[in-house]
Write a protein that holds these residues in place. Structure first.
Motif, PDB file in Angstrom:
ATOM      1  N   GLU A  44       0.826  -1.211   0.000  1.00 29.81           N
ATOM      2  CA  GLU A  44       0.000   0.000   0.000  1.00 29.81           C
ATOM      3  C   GLU A  44       0.856   1.255   0.000  1.00 29.81           C
ATOM      4  O   GLU A  44       2.003   1.226   0.426  1.00 29.81           O
ATOM      5  CB  GLU A  44      -0.959   0.015   1.193  1.00 29.81           C
ATOM      6  CG  GLU A  44      -0.308   0.328   2.523  1.00 29.81           C
ATOM      7  CD  GLU A  44       0.073  -0.907   3.297  1.00 29.81           C
ATOM      8  OE1 GLU A  44       0.453  -1.896   2.656  1.00 29.81           O
ATOM      9  OE2 GLU A  44       0.009  -0.856   4.536  1.00 29.81           O
ATOM     10  N   PHE A  91       8.769   6.982  -2.058  1.00 21.78           N
ATOM     11  CA  PHE A  91       8.617   7.579  -3.371  1.00 21.78           C
ATOM     12  C   PHE A  91       8.307   9.066  -3.247  1.00 21.78           C
ATOM     13  O   PHE A  91       7.459   9.476  -2.452  1.00 21.78           O
ATOM     14  CB  PHE A  91       7.477   6.909  -4.145  1.00 21.78           C
ATOM     15  CG  PHE A  91       7.773   5.500  -4.570  1.00 21.78           C
ATOM     16  CD1 PHE A  91       7.326   4.430  -3.815  1.00 21.78           C
ATOM     17  CD2 PHE A  91       8.492   5.251  -5.730  1.00 21.78           C
ATOM     18  CE1 PHE A  91       7.587   3.128  -4.208  1.00 21.78           C
ATOM     19  CE2 PHE A  91       8.767   3.952  -6.126  1.00 21.78           C
ATOM     20  CZ  PHE A  91       8.310   2.886  -5.354  1.00 21.78           C
TER      21      PHE A  91
ATOM     22  N   TYR B  36      -2.565   2.620 -11.563  1.00 22.37           N
ATOM     23  CA  TYR B  36      -1.122   2.512 -11.732  1.00 22.37           C
ATOM     24  C   TYR B  36      -0.728   1.049 -11.839  1.00 22.37           C
ATOM     25  O   TYR B  36      -1.398   0.154 -11.317  1.00 22.37           O
ATOM     26  CB  TYR B  36      -0.383   3.117 -10.534  1.00 22.37           C
ATOM     27  CG  TYR B  36      -0.528   4.609 -10.370  1.00 22.37           C
ATOM     28  CD1 TYR B  36      -1.617   5.150  -9.692  1.00 22.37           C
ATOM     29  CD2 TYR B  36       0.427   5.477 -10.872  1.00 22.37           C
ATOM     30  CE1 TYR B  36      -1.738   6.522  -9.522  1.00 22.37           C
ATOM     31  CE2 TYR B  36       0.314   6.854 -10.706  1.00 22.37           C
ATOM     32  CZ  TYR B  36      -0.773   7.350 -10.028  1.00 22.37           C
ATOM     33  OH  TYR B  36      -0.895   8.720  -9.861  1.00 22.37           O
ATOM     34  N   GLN B  38       2.807  -1.361 -11.264  1.00 24.51           N
ATOM     35  CA  GLN B  38       4.134  -1.349 -10.675  1.00 24.51           C
ATOM     36  C   GLN B  38       4.797  -2.712 -10.855  1.00 24.51           C
ATOM     37  O   GLN B  38       4.324  -3.714 -10.319  1.00 24.51           O
ATOM     38  CB  GLN B  38       4.070  -1.003  -9.186  1.00 24.51           C
ATOM     39  CG  GLN B  38       5.429  -0.835  -8.529  1.00 24.51           C
ATOM     40  CD  GLN B  38       5.324  -0.486  -7.053  1.00 24.51           C
ATOM     41  OE1 GLN B  38       4.363  -0.852  -6.375  1.00 24.51           O
ATOM     42  NE2 GLN B  38       6.308   0.226  -6.530  1.00 24.51           N
ATOM     43  N   LYS B  41      10.240  -3.951  -7.866  1.00 24.17           N
ATOM     44  CA  LYS B  41      11.365  -3.049  -7.597  1.00 24.17           C
ATOM     45  C   LYS B  41      11.399  -1.848  -8.530  1.00 24.17           C
ATOM     46  O   LYS B  41      12.458  -1.258  -8.752  1.00 24.17           O
ATOM     47  CB  LYS B  41      12.689  -3.821  -7.659  1.00 24.17           C
ATOM     48  CG  LYS B  41      12.778  -4.944  -6.628  1.00 24.17           C
ATOM     49  CD  LYS B  41      14.120  -5.627  -6.647  1.00 24.17           C
ATOM     50  CE  LYS B  41      14.174  -6.738  -5.591  1.00 24.17           C
ATOM     51  NZ  LYS B  41      15.483  -7.424  -5.567  1.00 24.17           N
ATOM     52  N   GLN B  42      10.251  -1.487  -9.051  1.00 18.95           N
ATOM     53  CA  GLN B  42      10.193  -0.308  -9.910  1.00 18.95           C
ATOM     54  C   GLN B  42       9.155   0.667  -9.370  1.00 18.95           C
ATOM     55  O   GLN B  42       8.471   0.403  -8.386  1.00 18.95           O
ATOM     56  CB  GLN B  42       9.864  -0.710 -11.346  1.00 18.95           C
ATOM     57  CG  GLN B  42      10.956  -1.534 -12.004  1.00 18.95           C
ATOM     58  CD  GLN B  42      10.710  -1.705 -13.489  1.00 18.95           C
ATOM     59  OE1 GLN B  42      10.017  -0.915 -14.124  1.00 18.95           O
ATOM     60  NE2 GLN B  42      11.287  -2.755 -14.054  1.00 18.95           N
ATOM     61  N   SER B  43       9.062   1.793 -10.043  1.00 11.12           N
ATOM     62  CA  SER B  43       8.147   2.831  -9.585  1.00 11.12           C
ATOM     63  C   SER B  43       6.739   2.588 -10.104  1.00 11.12           C
ATOM     64  O   SER B  43       6.490   1.666 -10.874  1.00 11.12           O
ATOM     65  CB  SER B  43       8.656   4.187 -10.071  1.00 11.12           C
ATOM     66  OG  SER B  43       7.883   5.219  -9.501  1.00 11.12           O
ATOM     67  N   LEU B  44       5.834   3.428  -9.663  1.00  8.30           N
ATOM     68  CA  LEU B  44       4.464   3.363 -10.146  1.00  8.30           C
ATOM     69  C   LEU B  44       4.369   4.084 -11.482  1.00  8.30           C
ATOM     70  O   LEU B  44       4.815   5.224 -11.620  1.00  8.30           O
ATOM     71  CB  LEU B  44       3.510   4.039  -9.157  1.00  8.30           C
ATOM     72  CG  LEU B  44       3.078   3.236  -7.941  1.00  8.30           C
ATOM     73  CD1 LEU B  44       4.201   3.093  -6.946  1.00  8.30           C
ATOM     74  CD2 LEU B  44       1.860   3.887  -7.276  1.00  8.30           C
ATOM     75  N   LEU B  46       1.673   5.437 -14.207  1.00  7.22           N
ATOM     76  CA  LEU B  46       0.265   5.719 -14.419  1.00  7.22           C
ATOM     77  C   LEU B  46      -0.206   5.070 -15.707  1.00  7.22           C
ATOM     78  O   LEU B  46       0.415   5.229 -16.759  1.00  7.22           O
ATOM     79  CB  LEU B  46       0.035   7.224 -14.473  1.00  7.22           C
ATOM     80  CG  LEU B  46      -1.403   7.676 -14.678  1.00  7.22           C
ATOM     81  CD1 LEU B  46      -2.260   7.312 -13.469  1.00  7.22           C
ATOM     82  CD2 LEU B  46      -1.464   9.183 -14.932  1.00  7.22           C
ATOM     83  N   PHE B  91       1.794  -5.619 -10.153  1.00  6.63           N
ATOM     84  CA  PHE B  91       1.055  -5.056  -9.031  1.00  6.63           C
ATOM     85  C   PHE B  91       0.277  -3.872  -9.571  1.00  6.63           C
ATOM     86  O   PHE B  91       0.856  -2.946 -10.144  1.00  6.63           O
ATOM     87  CB  PHE B  91       2.040  -4.626  -7.942  1.00  6.63           C
ATOM     88  CG  PHE B  91       1.416  -4.183  -6.658  1.00  6.63           C
ATOM     89  CD1 PHE B  91       1.486  -2.847  -6.261  1.00  6.63           C
ATOM     90  CD2 PHE B  91       0.768  -5.084  -5.837  1.00  6.63           C
ATOM     91  CE1 PHE B  91       0.926  -2.429  -5.067  1.00  6.63           C
ATOM     92  CE2 PHE B  91       0.203  -4.674  -4.633  1.00  6.63           C
ATOM     93  CZ  PHE B  91       0.278  -3.341  -4.248  1.00  6.63           C
ATOM     94  N   ILE B  93      -2.401  -0.809  -8.703  1.00  6.32           N
ATOM     95  CA  ILE B  93      -2.873  -0.044  -7.559  1.00  6.32           C
ATOM     96  C   ILE B  93      -3.664   1.170  -8.023  1.00  6.32           C
ATOM     97  O   ILE B  93      -3.299   1.806  -9.016  1.00  6.32           O
ATOM     98  CB  ILE B  93      -1.686   0.358  -6.639  1.00  6.32           C
ATOM     99  CG1 ILE B  93      -2.180   0.941  -5.313  1.00  6.32           C
ATOM    100  CG2 ILE B  93      -0.722   1.292  -7.330  1.00  6.32           C
ATOM    101  CD1 ILE B  93      -1.100   1.023  -4.245  1.00  6.32           C
ATOM    102  N   GLN B 110      -5.101  -0.706  -1.516  1.00  7.07           N
ATOM    103  CA  GLN B 110      -4.062  -1.602  -1.003  1.00  7.07           C
ATOM    104  C   GLN B 110      -3.287  -2.287  -2.115  1.00  7.07           C
ATOM    105  O   GLN B 110      -2.254  -2.906  -1.858  1.00  7.07           O
ATOM    106  CB  GLN B 110      -4.686  -2.673  -0.090  1.00  7.07           C
ATOM    107  CG  GLN B 110      -5.538  -2.104   1.031  1.00  7.07           C
ATOM    108  CD  GLN B 110      -7.005  -2.027   0.650  1.00  7.07           C
ATOM    109  OE1 GLN B 110      -7.348  -1.687  -0.494  1.00  7.07           O
ATOM    110  NE2 GLN B 110      -7.878  -2.326   1.593  1.00  7.07           N
TER     111      GLN B 110
END
Lengths: 116, 117
Positions: A44, A91, B36, B38, B41-44, B46, B91, B93, B110
């Motif tokens: 989360e 982040f 988003y 993900q 081990k990477q960023s989100l 969009l 993932f 989100i 979550q």
């Protein structure tokens, strides 16, 4: 185009010490917002702190403070008195007001590990 | 803070099937919801922005026919991954907010961990 840069893939800090997580941004918009989120292993996204581009003072929220240096386009997160539970991904994100959208652009994140 | 509930938290599906993920704002009206993706081990990243009652706006490179987004009410948005393949494993989100509140954070669900086998 807007861009968020987090140059520290990983950081270690001892419990009870302070740690600074770096974030720089690039935008041509005079109005923007900067955010920090914490993502534990469960996934989360937990909001930590917000700084508006026109805010005169650095934002603070409990043990979190944001070192906002507008001329340098940096918005570093300072965590004081680190706790074991602070171990997570962090982040930095930015939202531009003039884009007429509320979307956030995220940096690549920094993994913080707090050791006893 | 406001509560955003995302369901399911984990799902495993067979290749070729479709999976629906729900994102609900429990105590506020979400005029805008964001989806988003993900990778580990990477960023989100969009994928799309959805406003209640209108079509979603997809980011460049995101296939709208593969990732169907519906935002039929002020409290619910759904993401359907159609004809899922192993490379869709990720993932996902969502986040939600009320339009116009620039200085407030978007509240996140979550997340849903999708595994396509």
């Amino acid at each position: 185009a807007q861009k968020i840069t987090q140059t520290q893939p990983g950081m270690f800090v001892q419990e009870k010490e302070a740690v600074t997580l770096d974030c720089t941004y690039d935008t041509s918009d005079p109005s923007y917002g900067l955010f920090w989120y914490k993502q534990p292993s469960s996934g989360e996204m937990i909001f930590l702190i917000y700084q508006g581009s026109y805010d005169q003072q650095n934002a603070t929220e409990g043990r979190y403070s944001l070192n906002f240096q507008k001329a340098r386009k940096s918005a570093n997160l300072v965590i004081s008195a680190s706790q074991l539970g602070d171990s997570a991904m962090y982040f930095c994100a930015m939202r531009e007001a003039s884009m007429n959208t509320d979307k956030l652009i995220f940096g690549t994140g920094t993994r913080l590990q707090v050791f006893p | 803070g406001a509560v955003v509930s995302q369901h399911p938290s984990r799902v495993i599906c067979k290749s070729g099937t479709s999976v629906k993920i729900e994102c609900r704002s429990l105590d506020f009206q979400a005029t805008t919801m964001f989806w988003y993706r993900q990778f580990p081990k990477q960023s989100l990243m969009l994928m799309a922005t959805s406003n209640e009652g209108s079509k979603a706006t997809y980011e460049q490179g995101v296939e709208k026919d593969k990732f169907l987004i519906n935002h039929a009410s002020l409290t619910l948005s759904t993401l359907t991954v159609t004809s899922a393949h192993p490379e869709d494993s990720s993932f996902y989100i969502c986040s939600a907010k009320t339009w116009g509140q620039q200085n407030t954070e978007a509240f996140f669900g979550q997340g849903t961990r999708l595994t396509v086998v």
